[in-house]
Design a protein around this motif. Structure first.
Motif, short mmCIF file in Angstrom:
data_model
loop_
_atom_site.label_atom_id
_atom_site.label_comp_id
_atom_site.label_asym_id
_atom_site.label_seq_id
_atom_site.Cartn_x
_atom_site.Cartn_y
_atom_site.Cartn_z
N LEU A 97 0.83 -1.21 0.00
CA LEU A 97 0.00 0.00 0.00
C LEU A 97 0.86 1.26 0.00
O LEU A 97 0.58 2.22 -0.71
N ILE A 98 1.94 1.24 0.79
CA ILE A 98 2.85 2.39 0.84
C ILE A 98 3.50 2.61 -0.53
O ILE A 98 3.59 3.73 -1.02
N ARG A 99 3.95 1.52 -1.13
CA ARG A 99 4.60 1.62 -2.45
C ARG A 99 3.62 2.13 -3.49
O ARG A 99 3.98 2.92 -4.38
N ASN A 100 2.37 1.70 -3.37
CA ASN A 100 1.33 2.16 -4.29
C ASN A 100 1.04 3.65 -4.08
O ASN A 100 0.87 4.41 -5.04
N LEU A 101 1.01 4.05 -2.82
CA LEU A 101 0.79 5.47 -2.50
C LEU A 101 1.92 6.32 -3.07
O LEU A 101 1.69 7.39 -3.64
N ALA A 102 3.16 5.82 -2.95
CA ALA A 102 4.32 6.54 -3.48
C ALA A 102 4.26 6.65 -5.00
O ALA A 102 4.71 7.65 -5.58
N GLU A 103 3.68 5.64 -5.64
CA GLU A 103 3.54 5.66 -7.11
C GLU A 103 2.50 6.70 -7.53
O GLU A 103 2.72 7.46 -8.47
N SER A 111 9.88 9.31 2.73
CA SER A 111 10.65 8.08 2.57
C SER A 111 9.75 6.91 2.92
O SER A 111 8.66 7.10 3.49
N MET A 112 10.22 5.70 2.59
CA MET A 112 9.45 4.49 2.88
C MET A 112 10.32 3.52 3.68
O MET A 112 11.47 3.27 3.32
N VAL A 113 9.74 2.99 4.76
CA VAL A 113 10.41 1.93 5.52
C VAL A 113 9.53 0.69 5.38
O VAL A 113 8.36 0.69 5.77
N MET A 114 10.11 -0.35 4.78
CA MET A 114 9.33 -1.53 4.43
C MET A 114 9.77 -2.72 5.28
O MET A 114 10.80 -3.35 5.01
N GLY A 115 9.00 -3.03 6.32
CA GLY A 115 9.30 -4.17 7.18
C GLY A 115 8.61 -5.42 6.67
O GLY A 115 7.42 -5.38 6.36
N GLY A 116 9.33 -6.54 6.57
CA GLY A 116 8.72 -7.77 6.05
C GLY A 116 8.06 -7.51 4.71
O GLY A 116 6.93 -7.92 4.45
N ALA A 117 8.79 -6.78 3.84
CA ALA A 117 8.19 -6.31 2.57
C ALA A 117 7.81 -7.46 1.66
O ALA A 117 8.51 -8.48 1.59
N ILE A 118 6.69 -7.27 0.96
CA ILE A 118 6.26 -8.24 -0.05
C ILE A 118 6.40 -7.56 -1.41
O ILE A 118 5.66 -6.64 -1.72
N MET A 119 7.38 -8.02 -2.18
CA MET A 119 7.57 -7.46 -3.52
C MET A 119 7.55 -8.54 -4.60
O MET A 119 7.66 -8.27 -5.77
N ILE A 187 -2.31 -9.44 -6.95
CA ILE A 187 -1.19 -8.49 -6.79
C ILE A 187 0.01 -8.75 -7.70
O ILE A 187 0.87 -7.89 -7.79
N ASN A 188 0.04 -9.88 -8.37
CA ASN A 188 1.25 -10.19 -9.16
C ASN A 188 1.64 -9.12 -10.19
O ASN A 188 2.80 -8.72 -10.23
N PRO A 189 0.71 -8.63 -11.03
CA PRO A 189 1.10 -7.60 -12.01
C PRO A 189 1.61 -6.32 -11.32
O PRO A 189 2.56 -5.69 -11.79
N LEU A 190 0.98 -5.97 -10.19
CA LEU A 190 1.38 -4.77 -9.46
C LEU A 190 2.80 -4.93 -8.92
O LEU A 190 3.64 -4.04 -9.07
N LEU A 191 3.09 -6.09 -8.32
CA LEU A 191 4.42 -6.34 -7.76
C LEU A 191 5.47 -6.38 -8.86
O LEU A 191 6.60 -5.90 -8.67
N GLN A 192 5.10 -6.93 -10.00
CA GLN A 192 6.03 -6.98 -11.14
C GLN A 192 6.42 -5.56 -11.56
O GLN A 192 7.60 -5.27 -11.82
N PHE A 193 5.44 -4.69 -11.59
CA PHE A 193 5.69 -3.29 -11.95
C PHE A 193 6.59 -2.63 -10.90
O PHE A 193 7.55 -1.93 -11.24
N PHE A 194 6.29 -2.85 -9.60
CA PHE A 194 7.09 -2.24 -8.54
C PHE A 194 8.55 -2.69 -8.60
O PHE A 194 9.47 -1.92 -8.34
N ARG A 219 16.38 -8.83 -1.59
CA ARG A 219 17.84 -8.72 -1.78
C ARG A 219 18.14 -8.21 -3.19
O ARG A 219 19.00 -7.34 -3.40
N LYS A 220 17.45 -8.76 -4.18
CA LYS A 220 17.67 -8.35 -5.58
C LYS A 220 17.25 -6.90 -5.81
O LYS A 220 17.96 -6.14 -6.46
N ILE A 221 16.09 -6.53 -5.26
CA ILE A 221 15.59 -5.15 -5.43
C ILE A 221 16.55 -4.14 -4.81
O ILE A 221 16.88 -3.12 -5.41
N ALA A 222 17.01 -4.43 -3.59
CA ALA A 222 17.90 -3.51 -2.89
C ALA A 222 19.20 -3.30 -3.67
O ALA A 222 19.79 -2.22 -3.63
N LYS A 223 19.64 -4.33 -4.39
CA LYS A 223 20.86 -4.21 -5.19
C LYS A 223 20.61 -3.40 -6.46
O LYS A 223 21.45 -2.62 -6.89
#
Length: 260
Positions: A97-103, A111-119, A187-194, A219-223
């Motif tokens: 929801l936070i990532r969607n709001l930022a979009e 800023s965004m702090v993502m605990g136990g993030a689902i991407m 949520i799959n298409p949304l997460l793919q976009f994020f 780990r991949k996203i953060a890199k």
């Protein structure tokens, strides 16, 4: 409007908004409030159908649950409080929801702090959701929720998080749970976009090293994302703010102070 609580700070003009996950409520942040309100103005909210945000008559007949609709609920609260810009701290589904709001409203997100993030949903979590979709109207939702809680938080040291989420989930209505569940299956298409879009907003991922369903993709996203950082918490599962609150508070407060 969603139910929410604010803790105004005497001198700070900085806001931090906490967004819980599906089946939880603002009460999951009870180990954060004391520390965060020393430094910031704090806003805690209950997502629709959760905690004290009981479904309104309008929502009961409104079948349309989308991530944009639920994100707009959050924007409505910050508008009402005249908060132009806030840091956002989320856990689990709250991070989506936070990532969607930022979009949709990047100018509102400091800023965004993502605990136990689902991407990303790996094969196991996709199978789980498909099973849930098949059985959601047959099996009492609490059985399903407990089953998911055990899969996502299996270890002995995850017990407190499991019990907390199951206790909060008991307050949901069956119909409300089914709506949220349908949302997670889309949520799959949304997460793919994020994952592909490197948003220009500072982002801190705080992940438990035992969060085996979701940590690999983060780990991949953060890199690959320029404005992202990752902190991995030892001896910790999915719900980092509950399992390792002191570590979580220390790292996140330091990060937010640094962001200004």
């Amino acid at each position: 409007m969603l139910h929410y609580i604010t803790y105004p700070h005497e001198t700070s003009t900085t806001w931090v908004t906490f967004v819980h996950g599906a089946g939880g409520s603002s009460s999951i942040w009870y180990k954060q409030i004391r520390e965060f309100k020393k430094h910031f103005n704090v806003l805690l909210l209950d997502l629709r159908g959760h905690g004290n945000s009981k479904p309104s008559l309008k929502n009961v007949f409104d079948e349309k649950y989308t991530f944009d609709v639920i994100t707009n609920d959050i924007v409505e609260v910050i508008d009402h409080e005249k908060i132009e810009k806030s840091h956002f701290v989320g856990i689990s589904l709250g991070t989506i929801l936070i990532r969607n709001l930022a979009e949709n409203h990047p100018e509102r997100v400091e800023s965004m702090v993502m605990g136990g993030a689902i991407m990303k949903l790996n094969l196991r979590s996709q199978i789980l959701i498909k099973l849930g979709v098949v059985f959601k109207t047959v099996i009492p939702y609490l059985w399903l929720y407990k089953f998911f809680a055990i899969i996502i938080m299996p270890n002995k040291n995850h017990r407190e998080s499991r019990l907390l989420f199951v206790r909060e989930a008991k307050k949901l209505y069956q119909k409300e749970f089914i709506r949220w569940f349908k949302l997670t299956s889309e949520i799959n298409p949304l997460l793919q976009f994020f994952r592909s879009a490197d948003i220009k907003i500072p982002t801190l991922y705080v992940m438990g090293e035992e969060d085996y369903l979701f940590l690999p993709s983060i780990r991949k996203i953060a890199k690959s994302h320029q404005h992202s950082q990752l902190i991995v918490v030892e001896d910790c599962g999915h719900v980092v703010n509950v399992e390792q609150p002191n570590f979580f508070n220390e790292k996140v407060v330091a990060y937010l102070v640094q962001q200004g």
